[in-house]
Write an enzyme that holds these catalytic residues in place. Structure first.
Site, PDB file in Angstrom:
ATOM      1  N   ASP A 134       0.773  -1.127  -0.129  1.00  0.00           N
ATOM      2  CA  ASP A 134      -0.006  -0.007  -0.091  1.00  0.00           C
ATOM      3  C   ASP A 134       1.012   1.458  -0.024  1.00  0.00           C
ATOM      4  O   ASP A 134       2.141   1.351   0.326  1.00  0.00           O
ATOM      5  CB  ASP A 134      -0.999  -0.094   1.085  1.00  0.00           C
ATOM      6  CG  ASP A 134      -2.078   0.988   0.887  1.00  0.00           C
ATOM      7  OD1 ASP A 134      -2.184   1.855  -0.003  1.00  0.00           O
ATOM      8  OD2 ASP A 134      -3.225   0.943   1.668  1.00  0.00           O
TER       9      ASP A 134
HETATM   10  C1  BGC Z   1      -4.997   3.367   0.281  1.00  0.00           C
HETATM   11  C2  BGC Z   1      -4.988   2.218  -1.117  1.00  0.00           C
HETATM   12  C3  BGC Z   1      -4.922   2.854  -2.240  1.00  0.00           C
HETATM   13  C4  BGC Z   1      -3.528   3.770  -2.253  1.00  0.00           C
HETATM   14  C5  BGC Z   1      -3.254   4.587  -3.595  1.00  0.00           C
HETATM   15  C6  BGC Z   1      -3.782   4.236   0.042  1.00  0.00           C
HETATM   16  O1  BGC Z   1      -3.637   5.215   1.031  1.00  0.00           O
HETATM   17  O2  BGC Z   1      -4.935   2.732   1.248  1.00  0.00           O
HETATM   18  O3  BGC Z   1      -6.237   1.571  -0.959  1.00  0.00           O
HETATM   19  O4  BGC Z   1      -4.957   2.189  -3.403  1.00  0.00           O
HETATM   20  O5  BGC Z   1      -3.491   4.644  -1.287  1.00  0.00           O
HETATM   21  O6  BGC Z   1      -4.123   5.650  -3.818  1.00  0.00           O
END
Ligand code: BGC
Length: 867
Positions: A225
């Site tokens: 993530d």
């Molecule tokens: C979120 C993800 C997301 C990623 C990219 C993170 O803060 O938890 O679900 O895909 O950001 O935006």
């Protein structure tokens, strides 16, 4: 070119992102860079540098219903239709890897991201996600299901340790991922921010190698993530492929040094680099213009797909019988007689442009068809004069906040959509309440006047939770609706007119006024075409067929984890074990507002003739009504008696059944590897106990009219539960003692105390208790500012929330190489009150890091040092 011919530096460079949204390629080796983008219910392809919080502008794309809403269709084929459209848009916008779907188990209704997740049950979550993944990948675009694993709270989201017993981990939190991986073979998967039992997900060998790859056969790339990786070295060893978004060359240097020092084998680097190369190859579609916008025709067509999906997800939760008397001049007067009974679901939709195989199965109530029974308040009868009340009727809320937020291609609202429908007359509109909860008696009075007017037959109030309550980065603080909306509904009901509520929310809310309204249609967060879909359901053009994919408790205090959710400290202990959602309510005998799997219809259905054999079950479903419709047939398994501890019943199969008027169908549900197994923690194996099972069939977890007993020949004798589990054995998890928890977890469990010395993994919010003035002031000021902004704008400030929940280690993962891990150490000094020493090291570190970056860039044969 073979990997042996690559330098270690080149291979290591593939393992972290080049920018917020792109991977590093290697031209020499013919490995292209690939572009990633959110998200689960619409493509959020950002222009310019970008951020990952949904703040910056993104290219217009279709905003489809969110996962929590799509799940209410209980139709994986529908999810596939949606996935196909989503993947097509990703492809056309130049996105190779789409960051979704989210399929974490909904552990508690207050989780801020529940709207992004499917269900409290792994069967529903796994099968719906599999549908979406198949659809996306049919376009040559990779899906990246997330967040693997056990990610249930937003508070401290990057600095939280999910402590869960191994059996619950396997049976509840991982089974959905397993179903999705085995059925849909995603090319990528995203790890969660949190630790699982003390190890960060992105460096968790048990999860990534032993379970995901070795047990389930996943052959894709594991992507962290955004800012969620910790040690690059530990990740590579454990099976974590790609660190996102952009740690610069810091991780590259660490990996190269580890290979030199002999603490990391080159074979591990080769394996991970191979995974990046494979993903680049799998998603390398030709002829895509990166700067392209969506074609108008595609956008228009996909708006219809969004509507079609929304039509199939609306859940009719209440529909009373009303008496109707038409005066000689054509007026209709209605009054509520009794509460709606247990009649059930359907699925129509008549969007010819998006008709797929699954669509063709669907039955329609064409505008020309005879109208369904006139005795219930819904569908609205021709000639009905409707008073439309509610801010959300005029300014629709149709999606959640955060990284899933889409820049929609079109917007609708229910007020305008109702006006377009022949036969229904809009008697007027009143705002009724302030969207963000402010008290306003004038608005209520205005609404009552319109509702009570002689020429108003039915009051239609659109209410729900606002934008600031449901968001990534923030858990809800209450399950209650804003008080002003509850007051409004009571006031409207007191006029004596039948009140129809259309409810907008990504998660369950408390409904104190339910007995005084005539009908309740739950539309969730239904995407950009949700308003026209709702209008068609309300007026009978579409027969509602959604069933709840999560339980609606009577009140928050009834929720199993209510006493310990969200955890404010590092350890989030999953004390309730497997007793989440209906697994708790049904086992402990706790009454609920609406049970899991529940949903009404304008049709009614009869289930009969259940028979089973060793392969599965068969039964008959009849549509007893004059209108086509669909029901969700659900199969639950109980037992075996005397065997391992289990919830009273568990969903093990389901089928959405589409039936024409008075049609009867035979439905079969096969048994599979998930039906009778349980995870045996002693041997670390899945086992099937030999013994009798009760198979229950019906259309909600509490309405199971059919049952049959079935002898199952397994690979194990009965495994009687450990009596030391005490209260767990009856699902009385609110009473469990420490020793009973020890029996469940296999070791004693206690949350670690809060740190007195801050480390690189403690969130910036925790610095509020620092003895250092600077650190303390930073944390307190940020927190105060966020609250202020939220109060002023009605929106959470995601950037500030992100920073508050972020531990210092994440800085170097997101700073494009400007900050390395040694500089993070300097930040930690500041957190602990050694402000000047910390600042000094930070500045010195900046220059040292910059020259180290230049050396790596040179080795990679590039210019500039931050890649
Ligand atoms: C979120 C993800 C997301 C990623 C990219 C993170 O803060 O938890 O679900 O895909 O950001 O935006």
């Amino acid at each position: 070119m073979k990997f042996e011919e690559f330098s270690v530096t080149e291979k290591a460079a593939l393992l972290s992102g080049a920018s917020e949204w792109t991977s590093r390629g290697n031209e020499r080796a013919g490995i292209p860079s690939f572009a990633m983008s959110d998200g689960p219910n619409g493509v959020r392809c950002q222009l310019g540098v970008g951020d990952h919080l949904g703040i910056g502008v993104s290219k217009p794309a279709t905003c489809f219903p969110t996962a929590g809403t799509v799940a209410n269709s209980w139709d994986p084929a529908l999810a596939e239709v949606l996935g196909k459209a989503l993947g097509r848009e990703a492809h056309d916008l130049g996105v190779n890897v789409l960051l979704g779907p989210g399929l974490n188990i909904k552990r508690n209704p207050l989780c801020g991201r529940n709207f992004e997740y499917y269900s409290e049950d792994p069967q529903v979550a796994g099968r719906m996600a599999a549908g979406l993944v198949k659809g996306i990948q049919s376009n040559g675009v990779a899906a990246c299901p997330k967040h693997f694993a056990v990610n249930s709270q937003e508070l401290r989201r990057q600095a939280s340790n999910s402590v869960v017993d191994e059996r619950t981990l396997r049976e509840l939190y991982l089974t959905g991922f397993e179903i999705m991986v085995r059925q849909a073979h995603p090319w990528a998967i995203m790890t969660s921010y949190n630790q699982v039992n003390g190890t960060y997900s992105h460096e968790n060998k048990h999860l990534l190698t032993e379970i995901l790859r070795q047990e389930w056969g996943f052959d894709g790339a594991v992507i962290s993530d955004w800012g969620g990786s910790n040690s690059a070295l530990a990740a590579v060893k454990a099976g974590g492929t790609l660190e996102m978004p952009s740690p610069g060359y810091t991780s590259v240097r660490e990996l190269v040094a580890a290979v030199k020092a002999g603490t990391l084998s080159e074979a591990d680097i080769d394996a991970r680099a191979g995974e990046v190369a494979k993903l680049a190859k799998r998603t390398h579609f030709a002829g895509v213009g990166r700067g392209d916008l969506l074609d108008d025709t595609v956008a228009r067509q996909h708006h219809k797909v969004a509507r079609y999906v929304a039509e199939n997800t609306a859940v009719l939760l209440k529909n009373d019988v009303v008496s109707r008397a038409r005066s000689s001049d054509g007026d209709v007067a209605c009054s509520v007689l009794d509460f709606g009974g247990q009649v059930h679901a359907t699925s129509p939709g008549n969007t010819a442009a998006v008709r797929s195989e699954s669509v063709n199965k669907l039955c329609h109530i064409a505008e020309t068809d005879s109208q369904p029974s006139a005795s219930r308040v819904l569908p609205l009868k021709p000639g009905t004069r409707v008073a439309v009340i509610g801010d959300m009727a005029k300014t629709a809320r149709y999606q959640g906040s955060g990284s899933a937020k889409v820049n929609a291609t079109q917007e609708e609202n229910l007020l305008d959509e109702l006006k377009k429908i022949d036969g229904v007359e809009v008697a007027g509109y009143r705002q009724g309440y302030e969207r963000h909860g402010g008290k306003n008696g004038v608005l209520i009075d205005g609404a009552i006047t319109l509702a009570a007017a002689d020429d108003t037959d039915v009051v239609l109030a659109v209410i729900g939770i606002d934008e600031r309550s449901e968001s990534e980065g923030l858990d809800r603080s209450t399950m209650a609706l804003p008080e002003c909306q509850n007051e409004l509904v009571e006031a409207l009901a007191s006029t004596g007119k039948p009140v129809v509520i259309v409810l907008v929310a990504g998660s369950p809310v408390e409904l104190p006024w339910l007995d005084s309204v005539a009908a309740l249609l739950y539309i969730g967060l239904c995407g950009q075409a949700g308003a026209s879909a709702a209008a068609r359901v309300l007026t009978g053009r579409v027969n509602p067929s959604g069933h709840l994919a999560e339980t609606w408790p009577l009140k928050y205090e009834d929720v199993p984890s209510c006493g310990w959710y969200p955890s404010p400290g590092r350890d989030s202990i999953y004390r309730e074990g497997p007793f989440v959602g209906y697994r708790y309510y049904e086992t402990a005998g706790v009454p609920v507002r609406f049970p899991f799997g529940y949903g009404l219809s304008y049709s009614s259905f009869t289930y009969s003739g259940l028979a089973g054999d060793e392969n599965g079950i068969a039964f008959t479903v009849t549509n007893d009504s004059d209108v086509a419709g669909a029901t969700v047939a659900q199969m639950y398994v109980r037992g075996p008696r005397g065997g391992a501890m289990r919830p009273d019943r568990e969903l093990k199969g389901f089928k959405k059944v589409f039936l024409g008027a008075h049609e009867t169908k035979t439905v079969t549900i096969p048994f599979d590897r998930y039906t009778f197994r349980h995870y045996d923690v002693v041997t670390g194996q899945w086992k099937t106990e030999t013994g009798m099972r009760e198979i229950l069939v019906g259309d909600s977890v509490e309405h199971l009219p059919l049952s049959v007993t079935q002898m199952v020949q397994g690979d194990s004798d009965l495994c009687p539960p450990n009596p030391a589990l005490g209260h767990y054995l009856k699902g009385q998890i609110k009473e469990v003692s420490d020793s009973e928890m020890t029996a469940l977890f296999g070791h004693s469990v206690a949350a670690s105390g809060e740190p007195t010395v801050f480390g690189e993994n403690d969130p910036i919010s925790s610095w509020a208790d620092s003895r250092g003035f600077v650190a303390r002031t930073i944390a307190k000021t940020l927190a105060k500012r966020e609250v202020k902004i939220r109060q002023k704008t009605g929106q959470p400030d995601l950037s500030i929330l992100f920073v508050l929940n972020m531990p210092p280690r994440a800085i170097c993962k997101m700073a494009r190489g400007l900050v390395d891990s040694a500089m993070v150490g300097a930040v930690v000094e500041i957190a602990n009150g050694r402000t000047f020493r910390g600042l000094g090291s930070f500045i010195a570190g900046y220059f040292r890091n910059a020259s180290a970056n230049r050396r790596v860039a040179k080795a990679l044969g590039k210019r500039g040092g931050q890649g």
